[in-house]
Design a protein around this motif. Structure first.
Motif, PDB file in Angstrom:
ATOM      1  N   ARG A 158       4.883   7.685   7.894  1.00 15.95           N
ATOM      2  CA  ARG A 158       3.835   7.787   8.881  1.00 15.95           C
ATOM      3  C   ARG A 158       2.503   6.942   9.064  1.00 15.95           C
ATOM      4  NH1 ARG A 158       4.087  14.007  10.601  1.00 15.95           N
ATOM      5  NH2 ARG A 158       6.499  13.490  10.263  1.00 15.95           N
ATOM      6  N   GLU A 159       2.449   6.773   8.406  1.00 13.98           N
ATOM      7  CA  GLU A 159       0.685   5.837   8.186  1.00 13.98           C
ATOM      8  C   GLU A 159       1.138   4.072   8.935  1.00 13.98           C
ATOM      9  OE1 GLU A 159      -2.322   8.822   6.384  1.00 13.98           O
ATOM     10  OE2 GLU A 159      -0.972   7.208   4.979  1.00 13.98           O
ATOM     11  N   ALA A 160       1.409   3.746   7.377  1.00 19.50           N
ATOM     12  CA  ALA A 160       2.448   3.085   7.942  1.00 19.50           C
ATOM     13  C   ALA A 160       2.683   2.406   9.392  1.00 19.50           C
ATOM     14  CB  ALA A 160       3.069   1.858   7.010  1.00 19.50           C
ATOM     15  N   ALA A 161       3.452   3.116   9.300  1.00 13.95           N
ATOM     16  CA  ALA A 161       4.801   2.954  10.797  1.00 13.95           C
ATOM     17  C   ALA A 161       3.988   3.100  12.217  1.00 13.95           C
ATOM     18  CB  ALA A 161       5.369   3.572  10.578  1.00 13.95           C
ATOM     19  N   ARG A 213       0.026  -1.012  -0.198  1.00 12.51           N
ATOM     20  CA  ARG A 213       0.075   0.169   0.103  1.00 12.51           C
ATOM     21  C   ARG A 213       0.862   0.800   0.083  1.00 12.51           C
ATOM     22  NH1 ARG A 213      -4.209  -0.115   4.323  1.00 12.51           N
ATOM     23  NH2 ARG A 213      -4.723   1.674   3.814  1.00 12.51           N
ATOM     24  N   TYR A 214       2.097   1.097   1.194  1.00 18.04           N
ATOM     25  CA  TYR A 214       2.889   2.146   0.921  1.00 18.04           C
ATOM     26  C   TYR A 214       3.644   2.269  -0.702  1.00 18.04           C
ATOM     27  CZ  TYR A 214       7.900   4.147   1.444  1.00 18.04           C
ATOM     28  OH  TYR A 214       8.744   4.920   0.909  1.00 18.04           O
ATOM     29  N   GLN A 215       3.721   0.985  -0.685  1.00 18.18           N
ATOM     30  CA  GLN A 215       5.271   1.229  -2.283  1.00 18.18           C
ATOM     31  C   GLN A 215       3.677   2.130  -4.134  1.00 18.18           C
ATOM     32  OE1 GLN A 215       6.634  -2.364  -2.598  1.00 18.18           O
ATOM     33  NE2 GLN A 215       8.387  -1.159  -1.919  1.00 18.18           N
ATOM     34  N   SER A 216       2.368   1.639  -3.647  1.00 19.98           N
ATOM     35  CA  SER A 216       0.891   2.113  -4.992  1.00 19.98           C
ATOM     36  C   SER A 216       0.826   3.047  -4.352  1.00 19.98           C
ATOM     37  CB  SER A 216       0.295   1.213  -4.516  1.00 19.98           C
ATOM     38  OG  SER A 216      -0.084   0.878  -3.568  1.00 19.98           O
ATOM     39  N   ARG A 217       1.938   4.070  -3.191  1.00 14.51           N
ATOM     40  CA  ARG A 217       1.386   5.697  -2.613  1.00 14.51           C
ATOM     41  C   ARG A 217      -0.114   5.858  -2.291  1.00 14.51           C
ATOM     42  NH1 ARG A 217       4.702   9.110  -6.251  1.00 14.51           N
ATOM     43  NH2 ARG A 217       6.746   8.262  -6.263  1.00 14.51           N
ATOM     44  N   GLU A 218      -0.532   4.911  -1.613  1.00 14.74           N
ATOM     45  CA  GLU A 218      -2.239   4.731  -0.475  1.00 14.74           C
ATOM     46  C   GLU A 218      -2.276   5.456   0.765  1.00 14.74           C
ATOM     47  OE1 GLU A 218      -4.618   1.068  -0.612  1.00 14.74           O
ATOM     48  OE2 GLU A 218      -3.532   0.803  -2.528  1.00 14.74           O
TER      49      GLU A 218
END
Length: 199
Positions: free
Chosen positions: A177-180, A168-173
């Motif tokens: 910070r949100e993922a962490a 999701r991070y790599q597809s810029r969703e």
């Protein structure tokens, strides 16, 4: 002015045992107002109260300490402080944990001589023990490393959710910070995991 009895207490911020030293001082008869106390961190040995006490004491006064290591961190320092107090300041010292270390009877040459010999021996033993402890610690760490024991902070296992969040991070969703935040880790750790997973 009549001679005074002062007490000196030193504790590190880690070992909160000043009560034991203070009780020993009071039992000896040192007034609360005459007790000087320094609370220091392990790496910091600036002793403002001790310095103030050294300016205050006069010839004929008595300084009471619980144990000999209150005077310094090592053999040389303890001996130097002992010399300054007894010879330069001409102040008597009483070490509560070691009755032989009592220099109040200045006219008793044998007593003073015994006190000096005992002090040198004790300081030497204390310093040798400190060196041995450091050596044992270093040997223990070396032995642990040789056995493959990981010292320091334990590494966090990467959870399964990370791989979903990475996509999701790599597809810029979502942002770093949100993922962490979802994983309960720092953004730095999240990025490190991303790099590790790609390598």
């Amino acid at each position: 002015m009549p001679s005074q009895i002062y007490g000196y207490v030193r504790v590190s911020t880690k070992e909160q045992n000043e009560d034991r030293q203070l009780i020993a001082m009071q039992n000896f008869g040192v007034k609360q107002s005459k007790i000087y106390m320094d609370k220091l961190s392990g790496k910091d040995f600036e002793r403002p109260k001790y310095k103030r006490l050294m300016k205050k004491i006069k010839p004929g006064d008595t300084l009471v300490i619980k144990s000999i290591d209150r005077l310094g961190r090592n053999y040389e320092e303890i001996l130097e402080q002992w010399r300054i107090i007894t010879k330069e300041k001409q102040v008597g010292i009483v070490v509560l944990d070691m009755p032989l270390l009592d220099t109040r009877h200045k006219n008793d040459l044998t007593g003073t001589l015994i006190a000096d010999i005992v002090l040198q021996l004790l300081s030497y033993v204390a310093e040798t023990e400190r060196i041995n402890i450091r050596q044992r610690q270093a040997e223990g760490i070396a032995a642990a490393k040789a056995r493959g024991v990981h010292l320091g902070r334990p590494r966090i296992d990467i959870p399964v959710e990370f791989y979903i969040l990475k996509e999701r991070y790599q597809s810029r969703e979502i942002t770093t910070r949100e993922a962490a935040k979802i994983l309960g880790i720092s953004a730095t750790t999240f990025l490190r995991w991303v790099d590790q997973d790609q390598s």
